[in-house]
Design a protein around this motif. Sequence first.
Motif, PDB file in Angstrom:
ATOM      1  N   SER A 216       0.832  -1.193   0.000  1.00 25.61           N
ATOM      2  CA  SER A 216       0.000   0.000   0.000  1.00 25.61           C
ATOM      3  C   SER A 216       0.874   1.252   0.000  1.00 25.61           C
ATOM      4  O   SER A 216       1.991   1.246   0.523  1.00 25.61           O
ATOM      5  CB  SER A 216      -0.901   0.005   1.239  1.00 25.61           C
ATOM      6  OG  SER A 216      -1.530   1.268   1.417  1.00 25.61           O
ATOM      7  N   ILE A 217       0.334   2.346  -0.537  1.00 26.97           N
ATOM      8  CA  ILE A 217       1.075   3.609  -0.474  1.00 26.97           C
ATOM      9  C   ILE A 217       1.132   4.104   0.976  1.00 26.97           C
ATOM     10  O   ILE A 217       1.932   4.993   1.297  1.00 26.97           O
ATOM     11  CB  ILE A 217       0.433   4.687  -1.380  1.00 26.97           C
ATOM     12  CG1 ILE A 217      -1.023   4.966  -0.955  1.00 26.97           C
ATOM     13  CG2 ILE A 217       0.508   4.273  -2.842  1.00 26.97           C
ATOM     14  CD1 ILE A 217      -1.658   6.118  -1.701  1.00 26.97           C
ATOM     15  N   ARG A 218       0.312   3.510   1.847  1.00 28.27           N
ATOM     16  CA  ARG A 218       0.322   3.889   3.266  1.00 28.27           C
ATOM     17  C   ARG A 218       0.962   2.798   4.126  1.00 28.27           C
ATOM     18  O   ARG A 218       0.691   2.715   5.333  1.00 28.27           O
ATOM     19  CB  ARG A 218      -1.113   4.149   3.743  1.00 28.27           C
ATOM     20  CG  ARG A 218      -1.740   5.400   3.145  1.00 28.27           C
ATOM     21  CD  ARG A 218      -3.092   5.680   3.802  1.00 28.27           C
ATOM     22  NE  ARG A 218      -3.666   6.927   3.338  1.00 28.27           N
ATOM     23  CZ  ARG A 218      -4.426   7.036   2.247  1.00 28.27           C
ATOM     24  NH1 ARG A 218      -4.673   5.963   1.505  1.00 28.27           N
ATOM     25  NH2 ARG A 218      -4.913   8.209   1.886  1.00 28.27           N
ATOM     26  N   ASP A 219       1.802   1.974   3.534  1.00 25.94           N
ATOM     27  CA  ASP A 219       2.465   0.921   4.308  1.00 25.94           C
ATOM     28  C   ASP A 219       3.166   1.479   5.547  1.00 25.94           C
ATOM     29  O   ASP A 219       3.102   0.891   6.630  1.00 25.94           O
ATOM     30  CB  ASP A 219       3.489   0.178   3.442  1.00 25.94           C
ATOM     31  CG  ASP A 219       2.873  -0.986   2.675  1.00 25.94           C
ATOM     32  OD1 ASP A 219       1.708  -1.339   2.957  1.00 25.94           O
ATOM     33  OD2 ASP A 219       3.544  -1.536   1.788  1.00 25.94           O
ATOM     34  N   GLN A 220       3.851   2.606   5.381  1.00 28.39           N
ATOM     35  CA  GLN A 220       4.602   3.141   6.516  1.00 28.39           C
ATOM     36  C   GLN A 220       3.679   3.535   7.659  1.00 28.39           C
ATOM     37  O   GLN A 220       4.000   3.339   8.841  1.00 28.39           O
ATOM     38  CB  GLN A 220       5.449   4.345   6.079  1.00 28.39           C
ATOM     39  CG  GLN A 220       6.474   4.776   7.134  1.00 28.39           C
ATOM     40  CD  GLN A 220       7.417   3.647   7.507  1.00 28.39           C
ATOM     41  OE1 GLN A 220       8.033   3.025   6.639  1.00 28.39           O
ATOM     42  NE2 GLN A 220       7.543   3.362   8.808  1.00 28.39           N
ATOM     43  N   GLU A 221       2.508   4.085   7.310  1.00 24.10           N
ATOM     44  CA  GLU A 221       1.522   4.432   8.336  1.00 24.10           C
ATOM     45  C   GLU A 221       1.100   3.201   9.126  1.00 24.10           C
ATOM     46  O   GLU A 221       0.955   3.245  10.364  1.00 24.10           O
ATOM     47  CB  GLU A 221       0.309   5.081   7.672  1.00 24.10           C
ATOM     48  CG  GLU A 221      -0.845   5.394   8.609  1.00 24.10           C
ATOM     49  CD  GLU A 221      -2.086   5.873   7.867  1.00 24.10           C
ATOM     50  OE1 GLU A 221      -3.200   5.592   8.348  1.00 24.10           O
ATOM     51  OE2 GLU A 221      -1.943   6.503   6.795  1.00 24.10           O
ATOM     52  N   VAL A 222       0.902   2.089   8.411  1.00 24.27           N
ATOM     53  CA  VAL A 222       0.491   0.842   9.052  1.00 24.27           C
ATOM     54  C   VAL A 222       1.640   0.272   9.880  1.00 24.27           C
ATOM     55  O   VAL A 222       1.435  -0.213  11.003  1.00 24.27           O
ATOM     56  CB  VAL A 222       0.005  -0.164   8.001  1.00 24.27           C
ATOM     57  CG1 VAL A 222      -0.402  -1.485   8.650  1.00 24.27           C
ATOM     58  CG2 VAL A 222      -1.167   0.403   7.206  1.00 24.27           C
ATOM     59  N   ILE A 223       2.860   0.345   9.359  1.00 23.43           N
ATOM     60  CA  ILE A 223       4.032  -0.128  10.111  1.00 23.43           C
ATOM     61  C   ILE A 223       4.197   0.678  11.390  1.00 23.43           C
ATOM     62  O   ILE A 223       4.463   0.125  12.474  1.00 23.43           O
ATOM     63  CB  ILE A 223       5.299  -0.033   9.241  1.00 23.43           C
ATOM     64  CG1 ILE A 223       5.216  -1.023   8.068  1.00 23.43           C
ATOM     65  CG2 ILE A 223       6.553  -0.321  10.073  1.00 23.43           C
ATOM     66  CD1 ILE A 223       6.303  -0.837   7.024  1.00 23.43           C
ATOM     67  N   ASP A 224       4.029   1.984  11.287  1.00 25.69           N
ATOM     68  CA  ASP A 224       4.150   2.846  12.466  1.00 25.69           C
ATOM     69  C   ASP A 224       3.115   2.467  13.520  1.00 25.69           C
ATOM     70  O   ASP A 224       3.414   2.456  14.727  1.00 25.69           O
ATOM     71  CB  ASP A 224       3.983   4.317  12.077  1.00 25.69           C
ATOM     72  CG  ASP A 224       5.136   4.851  11.239  1.00 25.69           C
ATOM     73  OD1 ASP A 224       6.203   4.197  11.232  1.00 25.69           O
ATOM     74  OD2 ASP A 224       4.961   5.895  10.581  1.00 25.69           O
ATOM     75  N   ALA A 225       1.896   2.166  13.075  1.00 24.19           N
ATOM     76  CA  ALA A 225       0.847   1.769  14.014  1.00 24.19           C
ATOM     77  C   ALA A 225       1.207   0.454  14.703  1.00 24.19           C
ATOM     78  O   ALA A 225       0.939   0.269  15.901  1.00 24.19           O
ATOM     79  CB  ALA A 225      -0.487   1.643  13.290  1.00 24.19           C
ATOM     80  N   ALA A 226       1.789  -0.475  13.945  1.00 25.95           N
ATOM     81  CA  ALA A 226       2.212  -1.742  14.532  1.00 25.95           C
ATOM     82  C   ALA A 226       3.326  -1.531  15.546  1.00 25.95           C
ATOM     83  O   ALA A 226       3.322  -2.133  16.632  1.00 25.95           O
ATOM     84  CB  ALA A 226       2.661  -2.701  13.431  1.00 25.95           C
ATOM     85  N   ASN A 227       4.279  -0.689  15.200  1.00 25.17           N
ATOM     86  CA  ASN A 227       5.370  -0.398  16.137  1.00 25.17           C
ATOM     87  C   ASN A 227       4.839   0.275  17.402  1.00 25.17           C
ATOM     88  O   ASN A 227       5.277  -0.028  18.514  1.00 25.17           O
ATOM     89  CB  ASN A 227       6.416   0.491  15.469  1.00 25.17           C
ATOM     90  CG  ASN A 227       7.307  -0.290  14.503  1.00 25.17           C
ATOM     91  OD1 ASN A 227       7.564  -1.479  14.713  1.00 25.17           O
ATOM     92  ND2 ASN A 227       7.771   0.362  13.455  1.00 25.17           N
ATOM     93  N   LYS A 228       3.890   1.169  17.248  1.00 22.09           N
ATOM     94  CA  LYS A 228       3.306   1.858  18.397  1.00 22.09           C
ATOM     95  C   LYS A 228       2.602   0.865  19.317  1.00 22.09           C
ATOM     96  O   LYS A 228       2.645   1.000  20.555  1.00 22.09           O
ATOM     97  CB  LYS A 228       2.325   2.921  17.913  1.00 22.09           C
ATOM     98  CG  LYS A 228       1.709   3.735  19.045  1.00 22.09           C
ATOM     99  CD  LYS A 228       0.773   4.801  18.499  1.00 22.09           C
ATOM    100  CE  LYS A 228       0.129   5.599  19.644  1.00 22.09           C
ATOM    101  NZ  LYS A 228      -0.786   6.649  19.120  1.00 22.09           N
ATOM    102  N   ALA A 229       1.946  -0.137  18.704  1.00 21.01           N
ATOM    103  CA  ALA A 229       1.244  -1.149  19.495  1.00 21.01           C
ATOM    104  C   ALA A 229       2.186  -2.211  20.048  1.00 21.01           C
ATOM    105  O   ALA A 229       1.774  -3.034  20.879  1.00 21.01           O
ATOM    106  CB  ALA A 229       0.162  -1.807  18.658  1.00 21.01           C
TER     107      ALA A 229
END
Length: 534
Positions: free
Chosen positions: A507-520
Amino acid sequence: MTDIAIKTALLSVSDKTGLVELGQALAAHDIKLISTGGTAKLLRDAGLAVTDISDFTGFPEMMDGRVKTLHPKVHGGLLAVRNNPEHVAAMKAHDISAIDLVVVNLYPFRETVAKGAGRQEVIENIDIGGPSMVRSAAKNHDHVTIVTDPKDYPSLISELADNGGATTLDSRRRFAAKAYAATAQYDAAISAWFAADLKEDLPELLTVPLKKASALRYGENPHQKAALYIPTLPNLPEWPIVNGIAQAEQIQGKALSYNNYGDADAALDLISEFCDAAPTVVILKHANPCGVASGDSLIEAYKAALACDSVSAFGGIIAVNRPLDGATAEAITSIFTEVVVAPAADEAAKAIFAKKKNLRLLITGALPDPKRNGLNLRSIAGGILLQSRDGSLLDEQALQVVTEVKPSEQQMKDALFAWTVAKHVKSNAIVYARDNATVGIGAGQMNRLESARIAAWKAEDAAKRAGWPESRTRGSAVASDAFFPFADGLVTATEAGATTVIQPGGSIRDQEVIDAANKAGIAMIFTGTRHFRH
């Protein structure tokens, strides 16, 4: 006058089944027999008078039998319209005799391919003269009877007996329709073989020959008509013949419905992913799995699969990857089940199922190879969509862990289990799994967030019914069949307690999703492969 008396018959068959009995019946009506090669020999050996085709045409067979019936005396005798004065005059002028009946079946092309013959042998088993005679006779069915299937010999014999050696127009029309279908299927098989020989996965022109295996009571709904058809193509690498649900042996139960076939096929497709795994059970409803689990035994796996969603399992389809035993059969029959699919079943299992007269038990033998080639066809208004089947298996070496937290060995096992199941869930698909069992499944929603919510809700509901202290999504892995377009779906999964996520990425928002995973503080794995199922 629609009845046509048979005075001359031409017989040339590859399949000699019932030939002598037919020849004797024809001779009993004083019908002249013309024949070729091995057909003529078999009739003569039975004591019947036969005229060789070369004597009939006045021209010898040649070129290893490639040229024997391709002659004006044969095709003129078949195609002449008997009440057309010009045709009758041409017959007299060229000494052409009428042929009233043709009995032909074709060189065994499919069988030759199936036995693995070399290319030249396959080519030599492409019949030319046979289809030509069939088509000529079928075109002129007002005057000529054409029979291509030995199964039709008894009805022909009966009709000749009932009509003093004549056939009716209705029967000739039916025979002609069947003859054209036979040559169409024959040519389709040859075309498919050539496409495979040329390594064409999706040829420019594609004909898929099908044979009606059984009529069904109705389709998806009672007002729709339906039937089961099976392909008659030769077994080719591009389109391998798979022993699937259509070929399974039904041990007991009422006839399968249209929907039963679709669901049972989906269940078999999923269980084949676990053909080399520990004992595994799939419970499926409306082509979506509602519970999948592996265990030390089938009954253990069944109980774990059922626990995922015991409500949806009612009236479902069950598939197993091991021979079915009595204890598992007893557990399965504790709730209403439509169909059970298994590679085998012992006598105890069969005896238990026999008490449930409507439950269908299907025995498949060896499970299909999950990596097999094949084509999927789907009809749309005005056309057919065709694609290669999704036989790809996950390459664990290609997995990419994209988060700060790395999955443990058990988390990786759970993630791979969830990913395998998600491949068989209708999109948008979300699957939670833990300890070799699904614990929540969200299927077929218009957005991925709703699938994640539904799967979590169903897991909570299952926990309440079972009396567990918490949802089994706590500590689970969650699989998504396609990338998370936004972080919200992943956030929902983490709120449900998932500690590992596996998804294609891209996704073009992969980094956003990765950041959310790291935050969790959870692990996330990218597969690089999508598994949409519409």
